[in-house]
Structures are given as structure tokens and as C-alpha cells.
Scaffold this motif. Sequence first.
Motif, PDB file in Angstrom:
ATOM      1  N   GLN A   1       0.713  11.024  -3.879  1.00 14.51           N
ATOM      2  CA  GLN A   1       1.399  10.598  -2.652  1.00 14.51           C
ATOM      3  C   GLN A   1       2.769  11.263  -2.548  1.00 14.51           C
ATOM      4  O   GLN A   1       3.131  11.797  -1.494  1.00 14.51           O
ATOM      5  CB  GLN A   1       1.582   9.072  -2.581  1.00 14.51           C
TER       6      GLN A   1
ATOM      7  N   ILE B   1       0.859  -1.197   0.000  1.00 12.60           N
ATOM      8  CA  ILE B   1       0.000   0.000   0.000  1.00 12.60           C
ATOM      9  C   ILE B   1       0.891   1.241   0.000  1.00 12.60           C
ATOM     10  O   ILE B   1       2.067   1.167   0.352  1.00 12.60           O
ATOM     11  CB  ILE B   1      -0.982  -0.035   1.205  1.00 12.60           C
ATOM     12  N   GLY B   2       0.321   2.374  -0.392  1.00  7.91           N
ATOM     13  CA  GLY B   2       1.102   3.618  -0.457  1.00  7.91           C
ATOM     14  C   GLY B   2       2.253   3.435  -1.433  1.00  7.91           C
ATOM     15  O   GLY B   2       2.085   2.922  -2.546  1.00  7.91           O
ATOM     16  N   GLY B   3       3.447   3.791  -1.003  1.00  9.47           N
ATOM     17  CA  GLY B   3       4.605   3.689  -1.883  1.00  9.47           C
ATOM     18  C   GLY B   3       4.911   2.265  -2.305  1.00  9.47           C
ATOM     19  O   GLY B   3       5.585   2.043  -3.313  1.00  9.47           O
ATOM     20  N   SER B   4       4.443   1.296  -1.556  1.00 11.61           N
ATOM     21  CA  SER B   4       4.696  -0.102  -1.909  1.00 11.61           C
ATOM     22  C   SER B   4       3.668  -0.629  -2.897  1.00 11.61           C
ATOM     23  O   SER B   4       3.616  -1.832  -3.180  1.00 11.61           O
ATOM     24  CB  SER B   4       4.694  -0.965  -0.633  1.00 11.61           C
TER      25      SER B   4
ATOM     26  N   SER C   1       6.444  -4.372   1.674  1.00 11.43           N
ATOM     27  CA  SER C   1       6.223  -3.421   2.774  1.00 11.43           C
ATOM     28  C   SER C   1       7.569  -3.046   3.374  1.00 11.43           C
ATOM     29  O   SER C   1       8.293  -3.917   3.866  1.00 11.43           O
ATOM     30  CB  SER C   1       5.332  -4.051   3.848  1.00 11.43           C
ATOM     31  N   LYS C   2       7.867  -1.770   3.318  1.00 10.67           N
ATOM     32  CA  LYS C   2       9.154  -1.320   3.862  1.00 10.67           C
ATOM     33  C   LYS C   2       9.285  -1.728   5.329  1.00 10.67           C
ATOM     34  O   LYS C   2      10.271  -2.299   5.755  1.00 10.67           O
ATOM     35  CB  LYS C   2       9.269   0.197   3.705  1.00 10.67           C
ATOM     36  N   THR C   3       8.247  -1.464   6.100  1.00 10.57           N
ATOM     37  CA  THR C   3       8.304  -1.722   7.539  1.00 10.57           C
ATOM     38  C   THR C   3       7.868  -3.142   7.899  1.00 10.57           C
ATOM     39  O   THR C   3       8.219  -3.659   8.950  1.00 10.57           O
ATOM     40  CB  THR C   3       7.349  -0.768   8.268  1.00 10.57           C
TER      41      THR C   3
ATOM     42  N   THR D   1       2.700  -2.759   8.347  1.00  7.02           N
ATOM     43  CA  THR D   1       1.505  -2.036   7.902  1.00  7.02           C
ATOM     44  C   THR D   1       0.285  -2.951   7.968  1.00  7.02           C
ATOM     45  O   THR D   1       0.256  -4.018   7.335  1.00  7.02           O
ATOM     46  CB  THR D   1       1.727  -1.482   6.472  1.00  7.02           C
TER      47      THR D   1
ATOM     48  N   LYS E   1      -3.588   5.703  12.184  1.00  6.74           N
ATOM     49  CA  LYS E   1      -3.213   4.284  12.316  1.00  6.74           C
ATOM     50  C   LYS E   1      -3.395   3.838  13.763  1.00  6.74           C
ATOM     51  O   LYS E   1      -3.950   2.770  14.038  1.00  6.74           O
ATOM     52  CB  LYS E   1      -1.741   4.083  11.942  1.00  6.74           C
TER      53      LYS E   1
ATOM     54  N   VAL F   1       0.606  10.527   9.179  1.00  3.75           N
ATOM     55  CA  VAL F   1      -0.230   9.356   8.910  1.00  3.75           C
ATOM     56  C   VAL F   1      -0.373   8.477  10.151  1.00  3.75           C
ATOM     57  O   VAL F   1      -1.139   7.517  10.160  1.00  3.75           O
ATOM     58  CB  VAL F   1       0.319   8.512   7.737  1.00  3.75           C
TER      59      VAL F   1
ATOM     60  N   GLU G   1       2.255  13.650   0.595  1.00  3.68           N
ATOM     61  CA  GLU G   1       2.848  13.080   1.803  1.00  3.68           C
ATOM     62  C   GLU G   1       4.164  13.811   2.132  1.00  3.68           C
ATOM     63  O   GLU G   1       4.589  13.864   3.275  1.00  3.68           O
ATOM     64  CB  GLU G   1       3.089  11.573   1.633  1.00  3.68           C
TER      65      GLU G   1
HETATM   66  O1  LIG Z   1       5.824  -0.035   2.847  1.00  4.57           O
HETATM   67  P1  LIG Z   1       5.090   0.102   4.135  1.00  4.57           P
HETATM   68  O2  LIG Z   1       6.007   0.157   5.308  1.00  4.57           O
HETATM   69  O3  LIG Z   1       4.055  -0.972   4.277  1.00  4.57           O
HETATM   70  O4  LIG Z   1       4.346   1.490   4.126  1.00  4.57           O
HETATM   71  C1  LIG Z   1       3.387   1.783   3.162  1.00  4.57           C
HETATM   72  C2  LIG Z   1       3.071   3.241   3.120  1.00  4.57           C
HETATM   73  O5  LIG Z   1       2.586   3.672   4.372  1.00  4.57           O
HETATM   74  C3  LIG Z   1       3.083   4.965   4.681  1.00  4.57           C
HETATM   75  O6  LIG Z   1       4.001   4.845   5.684  1.00  4.57           O
HETATM   76  C4  LIG Z   1       1.982   5.876   5.089  1.00  4.57           C
HETATM   77  O7  LIG Z   1       1.115   5.260   5.956  1.00  4.57           O
HETATM   78  C5  LIG Z   1       3.741   5.436   3.385  1.00  4.57           C
HETATM   79  O8  LIG Z   1       4.708   6.391   3.585  1.00  4.57           O
HETATM   80  C6  LIG Z   1       4.235   4.156   2.821  1.00  4.57           C
HETATM   81  O9  LIG Z   1       4.512   4.261   1.460  1.00  4.57           O
END
Ligand SMILES: O=P(O)(O)OC[C@H]1O[C@](O)(CO)[C@@H](O)[C@@H]1O
Length: 552
Positions: free
Chosen positions: A349, A153-156, A205-207, A210, A512, A508, A353
Motif C-alpha cells: 500500500q 481498512i487500508g492504512g487504518s 478511520s481517518k475520514t 469509509t 468507491k 481509489v 498507492e
Molecule cells: O482511514 P480511512 O479514511 O477509513 O481510509 C482508509 C484507506 O482508504 C484509502 O483512502 C484508500 O481508499 C487509503 O488511502 C486509506 O488508508
Amino acid sequence: MSALTNSSLWQTLKKHRETLASLTLRQLFSEDPARFDRFNASAGPFFLDYSKNLMTTETLDLLLNLAQQANLPQTIQKMFAGDLINRTEHRAVLHVALRAGRDAPPLKVQGQDIRAEVQQVLKRMETFVHQIRSGEWRGYDGRVITDVVNIGIGGSDLGPASVMTALPADCTGPRVHYVSNVDGAHLTYTLKSLNPAQTLFVVASKTFTTQETLLNAHSARSWFLDAAQQEQYIAQHFVAISTNEVEVSRFGIDPQHMFGFWDWVGGRYSLWSAIGLSIALGIGMDKFNELLAGAHEMDEHFRTAPLSRNLPVLMGLIGLWYINFFDAQTHAILPYDQGLERFVAHIQQVSMESTGKSVTLDGETVDYATGAVVWGGAGTNGQHAYYQLLHQGTHLIPADFLLPMRSRVPLGTHHRVLTANVLAQSEALMRGKTKEEARQELLAQGMSGEALENLLPHKVFPGNRPSNTLLFEELTAHTLGGLLALYEHRTFVQGTLWNINAFDQWGVELGKQLARSIEPELSEQGMTSVHDGSTGGLIHHIRDTLFGLSRG
Ligand SMILES: O=P(O)(O)OC[C@H]1O[C@](O)(CO)[C@@H](O)[C@@H]1O
């Protein structure tokens, strides 16, 4: 007053804007036959006409001085050098390093040569992409992979999805699908026509924390296991892209099937990293490399071209001019290419953002407007929907018209008609139609008397509405890379001038956090905690409706 608005340059710009109040674009063009030649710039395949803007050479000089005052040239160099310019997260901002190519000189971030790491991941991607596309990598029952589902989602999601929408002619690999929304319908309908034995899931997902992505990925896993039955098959059907190996393992994906990237890549700038794996699977590694090369060409232009000839700088300054000196609140991106339909959502975005901030890098509340609402869509569809407001509404909406001069899908006179439409729109917005012109037109149509007078005010177009026109040769992977990088850097320019951090996104987080606490309250046994009257009332109403009673 902030240092920015208090600066003599800002004050001069304010006064200068007042002197332009009675000037019209029509007048500027008629007084200066060389206006078009004066206000254009090019870079590689791109040609920017910015002559249809409410500005003079003096305006441009003042804006360029403002960029110098904000140390824009130095800040650009800092980004490319890997300085920790994302100050609230203590991170470098180096998406540009992802597309710098094999021959780029070494670059160290916290003692690590990141060039080598970037190349290693690209190499792994290449091997994997080849295995999938050649059919060497098989699903659990021995058949080839026909479908890839990117869950993110988002950048991913937005970056890769917008690229894949833009390059249908290059999609020579498995079909690629994107699931982002936590609304179960998104996953369900996407999976409906897919065969689990021939589907590869890319969990991006970077983190890897999410909520939406993890829930979608868990549901996809269940759907897959319903058919495959054995957990061991997950290895052939799930890969992850993340910076968080611990969470990837916790989810059940072997870190060997994880493609990594780094905290110096912001989510909305990550399509150039392993997050672009779904793109590479769809269009092949060579085309993915072309995308990177196109972006790198724009990076080099941004890094080296003088500010006055620098496309992202000019577009950033022009945008700021309207936001801060004309109170424009929105900015329209109007691509005349069906493939760029999703491009607007991605740039939304990237821009919103990044520049949706109201404190400076030093934590001071700003006393000037920052990021605009970015919106738009593919022409000519918008002409039959929201352009009415652009032409005769009460808001000033600066617009960027984007047009490939050649179509990759030539069909009779379609592209000429498309081109005529984009030129007509920017001309109409700029020229408008005076009362006298409208009157003559109605008279020529045989109208007269009261009927004419009643209709006349409705037929007038105020005009004087500014736009940029960005032409490029053709929408290829290479030009698309450049176009994406252009808008990334445009955003960087604005963030720098506003002295805000264009690379964090704390805004954001609150939503959440609250969603996590509200979710259990919505179950039948849930207990509501303290909320405002509206939120509490809505929770009770939903529970009453669903379960026939309200508790807690
Ligand atoms: O790649 P992730 O960590 O799942 O995050 C997805 C998106 O959520 C955000 O952190 C915003 O909620 C964006 O900056 C990011 O692209």
C-alpha cells in the motif's frame, strides 16, 4: 518528451544501460574483488548489501546525479519543514513529526505548533492504554477487557496489523484482532470466539466516511448491543480514531472517546499516530515508543546522511534503475522472518498507492514508467511456490531480501538454516548455472547421451538476476520502526524523482463512487441504471439468480 526523459542525464543513463547489456554480475564480481565493500551502506542496526545489482560505480554516480537534478535533498528538507508538498490536497506531509520525540524543536503548520498536539495525543493514548492493560477500565459487567478489535481498512488496518504480526513476543496486553474486509465473514468469524462484555472496539478511520469500516462498525455495534442491551454501555466498548469529529459523533461515539490526528498524516503513513492505538494496547506504550524511536532514527539518517550513503535513497534509486531502464514491472520484497509476513502487504500500500500515478505534479502525462507492482511474502515459503519464476522465468524481478541476523525465537539450528537459505537464494539468482556447469553436474550423477541432452536446457539457470540484501540485528519494535520508515522514504525518493505526488490517492475514488451507485441496484426492488453491457449483464445475472427475476 518530458523534461525528465529529455534531460541529458536521462539520455546518458539510457546509453550507459546499453553498455551494460553484455555485462554479467559474475563478471563484475570476478573483475572487482572489492565490489562488496564498494556497494554497501549501513544505518543503525541495518546493513545493506547492494553489490548484487546490475550496476557499476558509474551507474551509481549517474543515478545520484539524477537525484540531485530532481532536487531530492531540497525536497527532503521541505517534507521535514512542513511545506505543503502534497500539492493536490494542499497538505503538509509530516508523519515524521509523529515520531520526532518530546525534545524536537517546535514546528508550526498553519500557525499551530504541532509538536505540542502530537505529545498531547500520545499522553492521552498512554493513559488509556494503561487503563485497559491494568484492568482499571472495565467492560459493562465489570470484567476486564480481554480482546481488542480494530475496525479499519487500508492504512487504518495494514500498518497496525503488520506491526502486531511482527512482534508476537511483545504482545503482553489484550488479544488484538483486525477486521477490514466488508465481506461479513471477516467480522463474523473474528467475533465468534469473543465475549461482548470483554471486547473493546477501536474504530479507525481517518475520514470516518469509509464504507467498509462504517458498515463493519455498525454491525459490530449491533452484535455488541444484542448482548449488552443498553446503549449507554457503548461508551465503555467503542473508541474512535479519526480526524473527523463530526462523523464520529454521528456514529454514536462520544468525542471524549475519540483520539484525533491531522490531515498532514496520510492514511498509509498513519500507524505512528493514534491509528497505532491497537498496537499500543497490544504491546504497551513503552514498546510503542520504541517503535517510534526506531523510525525516528531512520528519519534522521534519511534527513542527514549523504545521498551516496543514504539507505532509502540508494534503495529508491536502484528500484528506479530497473523500472525505467530495464522495464522491470514488479519488485519483490522477500523477508526471511515469519513476523514480517504482513509487512509486504503494508509496504504494497505504501508504495503502490503512493507511486501508482501517471501524471506529474504539474498535471503532465508521464512518458516514463512509475511505481512497480510490489509483491512478495515470507521466506522460505516462497521458495516452494513462486521462486521458480524468479530463477527461470522470463521476467526481470528485482528483489529485496530482508533478514534479522539473530532470531527472537531461537530454536535449535532453525535460524542458521533460514540464514543459509536467504544467502543461497540471492547467490543462485545472481550466479545462475551455466550449461557447462549443468552438464558436469548431470554427468557426475551418471547421466549421459540423449537423456542428458534432453534434460540439460531445463537445468540451466540464466542468473544475472539482481537483489539487495538488507540485514538487521533482530526484529524488535525499534528495528521494525526503522524498517517501516526505510520503505516509506524509499517510496518518497521514487516519487520525487518521477515528479509525481506520492501523497494523494485519487485513483481509489472512482471505484468507491460506482460501488455506492451499484449497491442499491442489487436489491430485489433495485432499478438498474445505465451501465456498459458487461456490468449491466452481471447485475442482471446476479439478480436473476438471487431473486428469480431481473428488473429495471
Ligand atoms: O482511514 P480511512 O479514511 O477509513 O481510509 C482508509 C484507506 O482508504 C484509502 O483512502 C484508500 O481508499 C487509503 O488511502 C486509506 O488508508
